[in-house]
Design an enzyme around this catalytic site. Structure first.
Site, mmCIF file in Angstrom:
data_model
loop_
_atom_site.group_PDB
_atom_site.id
_atom_site.type_symbol
_atom_site.label_atom_id
_atom_site.label_comp_id
_atom_site.label_asym_id
_atom_site.label_seq_id
_atom_site.Cartn_x
_atom_site.Cartn_y
_atom_site.Cartn_z
ATOM 1 C CG PHE A 53 38.582 33.442 36.448
ATOM 2 C CD1 PHE A 53 39.017 34.702 36.815
ATOM 3 C CD2 PHE A 53 37.845 33.304 35.279
ATOM 4 C CE1 PHE A 53 38.735 35.808 36.038
ATOM 5 C CE2 PHE A 53 37.553 34.404 34.488
ATOM 6 C CZ PHE A 53 38.004 35.660 34.865
ATOM 7 C CD GLU A 54 39.811 32.129 44.346
ATOM 8 O OE1 GLU A 54 40.074 33.328 44.414
ATOM 9 O OE2 GLU A 54 39.829 31.382 45.322
#
Lengths: 256, 321
Positions: A53-54
């Site tokens: 996930f960013e």
């Protein structure tokens, strides 16, 4: 496998998207359908799938019924392998650690460019959209799967603004722009599965969803579609796929 | 478009040389700390989206009616709405600007950008990160491989595509971002500003290094002994920090890892109100929750005990199993 009979457009989207993933892949996922699809794949067929996930999460583990509201919330980190700074997790894309980027889309064009910044003229926009987030980074640096609603106004010949690059103007234009790696791999909608021509880089229909005709796909698309020589019909969702999906999102936050 | 946004290296060094970097106490009130932020400053905001937003500082800056702030944050949530809607900021640098994925588009952002001439300056998420990292490294730019070929790049003449002098490849140089002041909320720090961050750190370490001044708000102030027992957990060192304010629930209604999750009932009601009328709805929200309360505790009382407890229960549950 038992075929399921009743499912929503969002559900078939998530299920078909999940089938595109392979065990062992490293997947950079956006929240919503992409995350659902990646988690579904992980639970059904791909125990070795790694989700990033960013917000900075490496090897996420998503709990059924506790989907994170964004990729930057604490829920994303639970039972993850590692948390990093968000710039550093994005740099994993640049270094080449990521096989697949997996996102939703607001507007897409024939070359797979995505717009999430402006509707209308960017100098005097009719609508200012939220913008790229990590979308531009992901689509610039890895192979993309996009899962989105199929509507004529979303499938346009040319996007108003290239937020996240696909094949830009087709042919070699992506590479010539300084993006030697990655590109648009698949687009999944509630009507069909699309790939991109090796040479022209234009979008083409690879498979129709069950009960959908060529005409229906074309009528809902704002540019002329090509159909693959081996065009086939996708296997419908199984009861097992649907069951797991509904366990993941019992409140139907992302599958209503 | 290309403003004098790069601070000369000599000035960055002078600013730092003039800061008292000694191991000294810097605890002050929220009012005093917000007073360090002056009209027209470049303000770097820590956390991301609904996580570890330095909401109490933003709240106090809005109450002190600052003007012309140029704000930057990796991803903006309702904090961006409030900065535009209150009139303290007319320029926000970020990669994504809405209230949250759950709520679609921000009508507040749309109103101010589409009709009021306020600027949402869009960079890719990594672009914001590389700009802060360059700022923290003391170099004028960093190269990166995203944004190339996109209209996001074409809208940013401040970024320069070049041919790499080693390989001839196309690269994008993004300019350093050195905010005048950084606002960062953490779980705990000592009176000197040694800050320990649990969970996602986002871009806060680069932000603290890049800024010319750093204000920390913290859920609690712990002893320096406690920090020294686990120095590996310290993510921001005292020598970057200029002010420390203890503010329990200082990110409310957003989340603070391990302590509380977002207060979603409040957020839902907020979004409904401001998206129904981005001017009047926002004004009423600010009157009730920002200008009205005598202090931060009164603001928390308005959010309500039940919601605080419920958010705390979810927040702490991360440590349950």
């Amino acid at each position: 496998m038992t075929e399921a009979s009743n499912y929503t457009a969002s559900e078939i989207l998530a299920i078909l998207a999940s089938r595109q993933l392979k065990d062992g892949q490293v997947v950079f996922a956006g929240v919503g359908t992409p995350l659902l699809a990646a988690t579904l794949a992980q639970q059904l067929r791909c125990p070795g799938l790694t989700i990033l996930f960013e917000g900075g999460v490496v090897g996420a583990f998503v709990e059924a019924g506790k989907l994170p509201p964004s990729t930057n919330d604490q829920r994303c980190t639970k039972r993850a392998n590692m948390v990093l700074g968000s710039a550093d997790v994005l740099l994993l894309l640049q270094r080449g650690y990521v096989d697949i980027g997996f996102m939703g889309g607001a507007q897409i064009d024939q070359f797979g460019n995505l717009n999430s910044s402006f509707i209308g003229d960017p100098a005097a926009p009719k609508t200012r959209l939220p913008g790229t987030g990590g979308g531009n980074d992901i689509s610039s640096l890895t192979n993309m799967i996009v899962a989105m609603k199929h509507e004529k106004r979303r499938f346009v010949e040319k996007v108003d603004f290239i937020t996240s690059p696909g094949f830009i103007r087709g042919g070699n234009s992506r590479r010539e722009s300084g993006l030697p790696a990655g590109g648009m791999f698949r687009v999944i909608t509630e009507l069909a599965i699309f790939g991109f021509d090796e040479t022209t880089r234009r979008m083409r229909v690879l498979a129709l969803n069950p009960g959908v005709s060529r005409e229906e796909v074309q009528d809902n698309t704002g540019f002329k579609l090509e159909f693959d020589a081996n065009l086939h019909v996708t296997e419908p969702p199984t009861t097992r796929e649907l069951q797991i999906l509904r366990q993941l999102d019992p409140e139907r936050l992302f599958t209503a | 478009m290309l403003e004098a946004q790069l601070e000369p290296y000599s000035r960055l060094r002078e600013n730092l040389a003039a800061r008292d970097r000694s191991l000294r106490e810097k605890v002050m009130s929220l009012e005093e700390a917000a007073g360090l932020v002056q009209d027209g400053m470049k303000v770097g905001i820590g956390g991301s989206t609904m996580s570890r937003t330095p909401m109490a500082l933003i709240w106090e800056i809005i109450r002190q009616r600052r003007q012309n702030l140029s704000c930057s944050r990796c991803i903006v949530s309702t904090d961006g709405d409030l900065l535009f809607g209150s009139g303290v900021s007319d320029h926000i640098i970020t990669s994504w600007f809405a209230q949250g994925i759950l709520w679609g588009l921000s009508k507040v952002m749309r109103h101010h950008v589409e009709t009021q001439g306020k600027r949402y300056e869009e960079w890719s998420h990594m672009g914001v990160g590389m700009r802060l990292r360059a700022g923290g490294m003391g170099v004028p730019f960093l190269p990166m491989r995203a944004m190339l070929g996109s209209d996001v790049m074409r809208q940013r003449p401040e970024a320069k595509p070049i041919d790499c002098p080693f390989t001839g490849e196309r690269l994008l140089l993004v300019p350093a971002l050195n905010p005048d002041v950084a606002l960062i909320h953490v779980q705990r720090c000592d009176a000197y500003g040694n800050a320990q961050i649990d969970g996602l750190q986002f871009m806060d370490i680069d932000l603290a290094l890049a800024a010319n001044k750093v204000i920390l708000t913290t859920e609690r102030i712990v002893s320096n002994d406690q920090i020294r027992r686990h120095p590996d957990q310290t993510k921001i060192a005292f020598l970057c920090v200029d002010a420390v304010v203890e503010v329990p629930y200082g990110a409310a209604p957003h989340e603070c890892f391990g302590i509380y999750e977002p207060m979603l009932k409040h957020m839902d009601a907020y979004v409904k109100q401001v998206n129904a009328d981005p001017v009047k709805g926002m004004q009423e929200y600010l009157e009730k929750y920002f200008y009205g309360p005598k202090n931060w505790n009164e603001y928390l009382e308005l959010i309500g005990l039940e919601e605080l407890l419920e958010a705390s229960q979810r927040g702490r549950s991360i440590y349950n199993d």
